[in-house]
Design a protein around this motif. Structure first.
Motif, PDB file in Angstrom:
ATOM      1  N   THR A 177      35.290  38.911  42.088  1.00  0.00           N
ATOM      2  CA  THR A 177      35.719  39.852  43.115  1.00  0.00           C
ATOM      3  C   THR A 177      36.293  39.101  44.313  1.00  0.00           C
ATOM      4  O   THR A 177      37.146  39.614  45.017  1.00  0.00           O
ATOM      5  CB  THR A 177      34.549  40.736  43.577  1.00  0.00           C
ATOM      6  OG1 THR A 177      33.474  39.905  43.996  1.00  0.00           O
ATOM      7  CG2 THR A 177      34.099  41.635  42.441  1.00  0.00           C
ATOM      8  N   VAL A 178      35.811  37.886  44.520  1.00  0.00           N
ATOM      9  CA  VAL A 178      36.321  37.031  45.590  1.00  0.00           C
ATOM     10  C   VAL A 178      36.536  35.649  45.007  1.00  0.00           C
ATOM     11  O   VAL A 178      35.665  35.114  44.321  1.00  0.00           O
ATOM     12  CB  VAL A 178      35.308  36.934  46.760  1.00  0.00           C
ATOM     13  CG1 VAL A 178      35.822  36.003  47.830  1.00  0.00           C
ATOM     14  CG2 VAL A 178      35.010  38.305  47.327  1.00  0.00           C
ATOM     15  N   SER A 222      44.332  32.933  43.122  1.00  0.00           N
ATOM     16  CA  SER A 222      44.804  34.311  43.054  1.00  0.00           C
ATOM     17  C   SER A 222      45.847  34.470  41.945  1.00  0.00           C
ATOM     18  O   SER A 222      46.820  33.724  41.885  1.00  0.00           O
ATOM     19  CB  SER A 222      45.411  34.714  44.397  1.00  0.00           C
ATOM     20  OG  SER A 222      45.865  36.038  44.339  1.00  0.00           O
ATOM     21  N   GLY A 223      45.602  35.413  41.061  1.00  0.00           N
ATOM     22  CA  GLY A 223      46.525  35.662  39.951  1.00  0.00           C
ATOM     23  C   GLY A 223      46.371  34.719  38.770  1.00  0.00           C
ATOM     24  O   GLY A 223      47.086  34.837  37.782  1.00  0.00           O
ATOM     25  N   GLN A 224      45.445  33.772  38.847  1.00  0.00           N
ATOM     26  CA  GLN A 224      45.231  32.820  37.756  1.00  0.00           C
ATOM     27  C   GLN A 224      44.163  33.332  36.802  1.00  0.00           C
ATOM     28  O   GLN A 224      43.229  34.013  37.198  1.00  0.00           O
ATOM     29  CB  GLN A 224      44.817  31.450  38.309  1.00  0.00           C
ATOM     30  CG  GLN A 224      45.846  30.810  39.189  1.00  0.00           C
ATOM     31  CD  GLN A 224      47.142  30.541  38.463  1.00  0.00           C
ATOM     32  OE1 GLN A 224      47.155  30.120  37.307  1.00  0.00           O
ATOM     33  NE2 GLN A 224      48.253  30.784  39.135  1.00  0.00           N
ATOM     34  N   ARG A 225      44.301  32.978  35.539  1.00  0.00           N
ATOM     35  CA  ARG A 225      43.370  33.410  34.506  1.00  0.00           C
ATOM     36  C   ARG A 225      42.271  32.369  34.349  1.00  0.00           C
ATOM     37  O   ARG A 225      42.552  31.184  34.158  1.00  0.00           O
ATOM     38  CB  ARG A 225      44.133  33.564  33.197  1.00  0.00           C
ATOM     39  CG  ARG A 225      43.347  34.201  32.107  1.00  0.00           C
ATOM     40  CD  ARG A 225      44.307  34.749  31.058  1.00  0.00           C
ATOM     41  NE  ARG A 225      43.536  35.431  30.068  1.00  0.00           N
ATOM     42  CZ  ARG A 225      43.395  34.998  28.824  1.00  0.00           C
ATOM     43  NH1 ARG A 225      44.009  33.918  28.429  1.00  0.00           N
ATOM     44  NH2 ARG A 225      42.648  35.668  27.972  1.00  0.00           N
ATOM     45  N   VAL A 277      37.173  27.369  33.147  1.00  0.00           N
ATOM     46  CA  VAL A 277      38.440  26.652  32.982  1.00  0.00           C
ATOM     47  C   VAL A 277      39.630  27.520  33.398  1.00  0.00           C
ATOM     48  O   VAL A 277      39.595  28.743  33.288  1.00  0.00           O
ATOM     49  CB  VAL A 277      38.633  26.169  31.522  1.00  0.00           C
ATOM     50  CG1 VAL A 277      37.519  25.234  31.119  1.00  0.00           C
ATOM     51  CG2 VAL A 277      38.715  27.316  30.546  1.00  0.00           C
ATOM     52  N   LEU A 278      40.658  26.864  33.849  1.00  0.00           N
ATOM     53  CA  LEU A 278      41.911  27.498  34.215  1.00  0.00           C
ATOM     54  C   LEU A 278      42.775  27.576  32.964  1.00  0.00           C
ATOM     55  O   LEU A 278      42.913  26.589  32.237  1.00  0.00           O
ATOM     56  CB  LEU A 278      42.599  26.652  35.287  1.00  0.00           C
ATOM     57  CG  LEU A 278      43.935  27.103  35.802  1.00  0.00           C
ATOM     58  CD1 LEU A 278      43.794  28.424  36.544  1.00  0.00           C
ATOM     59  CD2 LEU A 278      44.509  26.041  36.723  1.00  0.00           C
ATOM     60  N   ASP A 279      43.338  28.751  32.679  1.00  0.00           N
ATOM     61  CA  ASP A 279      44.142  28.925  31.464  1.00  0.00           C
ATOM     62  C   ASP A 279      45.554  29.374  31.814  1.00  0.00           C
ATOM     63  O   ASP A 279      45.740  30.428  32.407  1.00  0.00           O
ATOM     64  CB  ASP A 279      43.501  29.956  30.541  1.00  0.00           C
ATOM     65  CG  ASP A 279      44.347  30.246  29.324  1.00  0.00           C
ATOM     66  OD1 ASP A 279      44.867  29.287  28.719  1.00  0.00           O
ATOM     67  OD2 ASP A 279      44.502  31.427  28.977  1.00  0.00           O
ATOM     68  N   SER A 285      48.551  23.668  44.955  1.00  0.00           N
ATOM     69  CA  SER A 285      47.643  23.609  46.097  1.00  0.00           C
ATOM     70  C   SER A 285      46.769  22.364  45.988  1.00  0.00           C
ATOM     71  O   SER A 285      46.137  22.138  44.954  1.00  0.00           O
ATOM     72  CB  SER A 285      46.753  24.850  46.140  1.00  0.00           C
ATOM     73  OG  SER A 285      45.755  24.704  47.117  1.00  0.00           O
ATOM     74  N   LYS A 286      46.724  21.568  47.049  1.00  0.00           N
ATOM     75  CA  LYS A 286      45.882  20.368  47.050  1.00  0.00           C
ATOM     76  C   LYS A 286      44.412  20.704  47.243  1.00  0.00           C
ATOM     77  O   LYS A 286      43.543  19.888  46.991  1.00  0.00           O
ATOM     78  CB  LYS A 286      46.339  19.409  48.144  1.00  0.00           C
ATOM     79  CG  LYS A 286      47.673  18.795  47.863  1.00  0.00           C
ATOM     80  CD  LYS A 286      48.030  17.785  48.915  1.00  0.00           C
ATOM     81  CE  LYS A 286      49.377  17.172  48.570  1.00  0.00           C
ATOM     82  NZ  LYS A 286      49.775  16.149  49.521  1.00  0.00           N
TER      83      LYS A 286
END
Length: 86
Positions: free
Chosen positions: A13-14, A20-23, A44-46, A71-72
């Motif tokens: 939710t936060v 933002s917008g990443q799976r 994990v980021l997909d 983004s760093k």
């Protein structure tokens, strides 16, 4: 690199603005036999479109996450690097 199986989706939710917008998925690292769990599940980021049950290769290269998210300050470490064909 680490072999893993996708075991679920993650919802938040936060979350950090860079995500933002990443799976986000939940991946269970496995031994080289592909069956025995190795360690704890990882968030994990997909960007490749992996689904629950897919065998994947994870990479913990922070610079890949930085490039993907632009983004760093992104709080992401693990990313799906490849999906195993069947």
């Amino acid at each position: 690199m680490l072999p893993a199986i996708i075991v679920g989706n993650a919802t938040a939710t936060v979350k950090h603005p860079s995500l933002s917008g990443q799976r986000l998925l939940i991946a269970q690292p496995v031994m080289l036999d592909g069956k025995s769990p190795e360690g704890y599940p990882q968030l994990v980021l997909d960007t490749l479109g992996a689904r629950v049950g897919d065998r994947v290769i994870l990479v913990s290269d922070g610079s890949l996450s930085i490039q993907t998210l632009r983004s760093k300050n992104a709080p992401a470490r693990w990313s799906v690097f490849g999906i195993q064909d069947t």
